[in-house]
Design an enzyme around this catalytic site. Sequence first.
Site, PDB file in Angstrom:
ATOM      1  N   CYS A 193       5.488   3.223   8.017  1.00 56.69           N
ATOM      2  CA  CYS A 193       5.435   4.449   8.289  1.00 56.69           C
ATOM      3  C   CYS A 193       4.466   5.416   7.901  1.00 56.69           C
ATOM      4  O   CYS A 193       3.859   4.999   6.972  1.00 56.69           O
ATOM      5  CB  CYS A 193       7.035   5.249   8.127  1.00 56.69           C
ATOM      6  SG  CYS A 193       7.236   5.539   6.553  1.00 56.69           S
ATOM      7  N   ASP A 244       6.319   2.737   1.472  1.00 61.32           N
ATOM      8  CA  ASP A 244       5.065   1.847   1.953  1.00 61.32           C
ATOM      9  C   ASP A 244       4.474   2.166   3.444  1.00 61.32           C
ATOM     10  O   ASP A 244       5.075   2.451   4.148  1.00 61.32           O
ATOM     11  CB  ASP A 244       5.893   0.390   2.200  1.00 61.32           C
ATOM     12  CG  ASP A 244       5.073  -0.852   2.579  1.00 61.32           C
ATOM     13  OD1 ASP A 244       3.835  -0.612   3.079  1.00 61.32           O
ATOM     14  OD2 ASP A 244       5.543  -2.094   2.703  1.00 61.32           O
ATOM     15  N   HIS A 245       3.196   2.481   3.257  1.00 59.69           N
ATOM     16  CA  HIS A 245       2.574   3.241   4.122  1.00 59.69           C
ATOM     17  C   HIS A 245       2.296   2.009   5.488  1.00 59.69           C
ATOM     18  O   HIS A 245       2.241   2.248   6.454  1.00 59.69           O
ATOM     19  CB  HIS A 245       1.142   3.631   3.818  1.00 59.69           C
ATOM     20  CG  HIS A 245       0.788   4.841   4.529  1.00 59.69           C
ATOM     21  ND1 HIS A 245       0.900   5.225   5.588  1.00 59.69           N
ATOM     22  CD2 HIS A 245       0.287   5.896   3.718  1.00 59.69           C
ATOM     23  CE1 HIS A 245       0.511   6.577   5.866  1.00 59.69           C
ATOM     24  NE2 HIS A 245      -0.058   6.980   4.576  1.00 59.69           N
ATOM     25  N   ARG A 246       2.600   0.864   5.382  1.00 59.29           N
ATOM     26  CA  ARG A 246       2.783  -0.023   6.569  1.00 59.29           C
ATOM     27  C   ARG A 246       3.842   0.161   7.429  1.00 59.29           C
ATOM     28  O   ARG A 246       3.612  -0.373   8.434  1.00 59.29           O
ATOM     29  CB  ARG A 246       2.613  -1.499   6.117  1.00 59.29           C
ATOM     30  CG  ARG A 246       1.209  -1.891   4.855  1.00 59.29           C
ATOM     31  CD  ARG A 246       1.752  -3.217   4.490  1.00 59.29           C
ATOM     32  NE  ARG A 246       2.806  -3.501   3.691  1.00 59.29           N
ATOM     33  CZ  ARG A 246       3.406  -4.474   2.992  1.00 59.29           C
ATOM     34  NH1 ARG A 246       2.514  -5.734   3.159  1.00 59.29           N
ATOM     35  NH2 ARG A 246       4.519  -4.503   2.292  1.00 59.29           N
ATOM     36  N   PRO A 292       0.693  -1.069  -0.007  1.00 59.90           N
ATOM     37  CA  PRO A 292      -0.024  -0.049   0.077  1.00 59.90           C
ATOM     38  C   PRO A 292       0.795   1.176  -0.006  1.00 59.90           C
ATOM     39  O   PRO A 292       1.329   1.619   1.270  1.00 59.90           O
ATOM     40  CB  PRO A 292      -0.675  -0.359   1.286  1.00 59.90           C
ATOM     41  CG  PRO A 292      -0.004  -0.889   2.169  1.00 59.90           C
ATOM     42  CD  PRO A 292       0.813  -1.876   1.319  1.00 59.90           C
TER      43      PRO A 292
END
Length: 519
Positions: free
Chosen positions: A493, A489-491, A308
Amino acid sequence: MTETKVFLLPDLGEGLTEAELVNWLVAVGDEIHVDQPIAEVETAKSVVEVPSPYAGTVAELHGAPGQTMDVGKPLISVAASESPVEPVETTEPPVETHAPLVEPVETEHVETKESAAAETYRTEEKAGSGNVLIGYGTPGGTATVRRTRPRRAQSLVEHGEARTPLVEPVGTQSAHAKLTTAADDALLSRTRVPGKLGAVISPLVRRMAREHGVDLGHVHGSGDSGLIMRRDVEAVITKPAKAEPIETERQPLVVPVETQPVERRVSTNSTSGAVDSRTGLAITGRTPVRGVRKAVAANMARSRSEIPEATVWVDVDATALVDLRVGLKKAEPHNTPGLLAFIARFVTAGLKKYPVLNTRFVSGEDTSGGESQEIVGFDGINLGFAAQTDRGLVVPSIRNADRLSAKQLDAEIKRLTAIAREGKATPTELGSGTFTLNNYGVFGIDGSAAIINYPEVAILGIGRIIDKPWVADGELVVRKVTELTLTFDHRVCDGGTAAGFLRFVADAIESPTSLLADL
């Protein structure tokens, strides 16, 4: 009668299962020696030369340039030369020619309990020099073998009088399978790919699985890092299975040609007169997706489907950095780093301040069967940079880039770019990055929301540096401006961390002298 040896395409590293035959370096009838390059093959990583483990006369070439060949399939047949490699000297008495190739199992005399196939495999490797291809090599060294105790009879293979075939009838296969021990495991383990879960490197194990219809994708490896050993395949084979017709059990272990998978390539000639059903337009050609393009396609698809991602960007006044390099170039015309090397230096400094962007997100299964997730950090930075080549886009990486100065980074960028464009970069150089720098500005592009180089968690893009109107000290002036784009990758940070890193690199470009004291 002249003996012919068939050399199978070896594993070329990182569990790659196929390679494209680029060019033959020998022809039928040529005399070749051990470790002489015989062919150039292209994998998803690089172009490599394959050396021959045998000396003699080329009897047959199994494949044509442009053909995709599977690992473990025949590559070349070599007829033994008139003066073959001397047999290994031992203290054991010679065996008469009428002695059987496989003697009855007597545990008091067969201490090592090696299988006939593994023994033959090791024996044929004795002529090697030690040169190693990725995941494959000939052991070389002195032509002696240590044994804890002599056998009752010596195999005819070691005396050069006859050889036990690697493929044995079904009736004898189970008896030989019982002879496997840790000695075979040691042979297979030396060619495994470190960290490759479920890897199968040994051609013997691959052959055994293929001939018995075992799907290796569902086999749990008991070796180091999940390496699938011979014993794992044997355990699957010996499990109770549905009864099969006797005719099937009596078939030879070699799968008939008719049952092989259909060739995936589509000839460009087959498109003549063909019309696309969707558009109604004539089809002018079909281009197989293979090699680097195939690897890039798979990696990009996996990145977009699993990560994501989010993107942040900022315009940066690079005037001070450009002026700094111009001044250094006047002082040292031939030893001044390029702008990419300076920015790489800023990136490694930024990753030390924001280390979460230099990690890997790993999903798995915990001990209770549930899903487990973790963020894996690293002691060091392997900085990858995108390089466009004739074979496609590749990402060589500078190992431990955080320990290098701008000059050292510049030297590594030039070296890796050169070998990547020649197709000579190793799988380690192309697959060990922890963060990627993408200078798409060289193509005249200002910005791009790049796709993350899976399994990394971030990529920084640099646009072209051009003159733009800029407000400085309340006045409108012309400055050298570039755009930085960070996809992350928003997972791992949130936007605050990504923005902090991007701002750090931007500030370093606008005021470069503070971070370049190590020049």
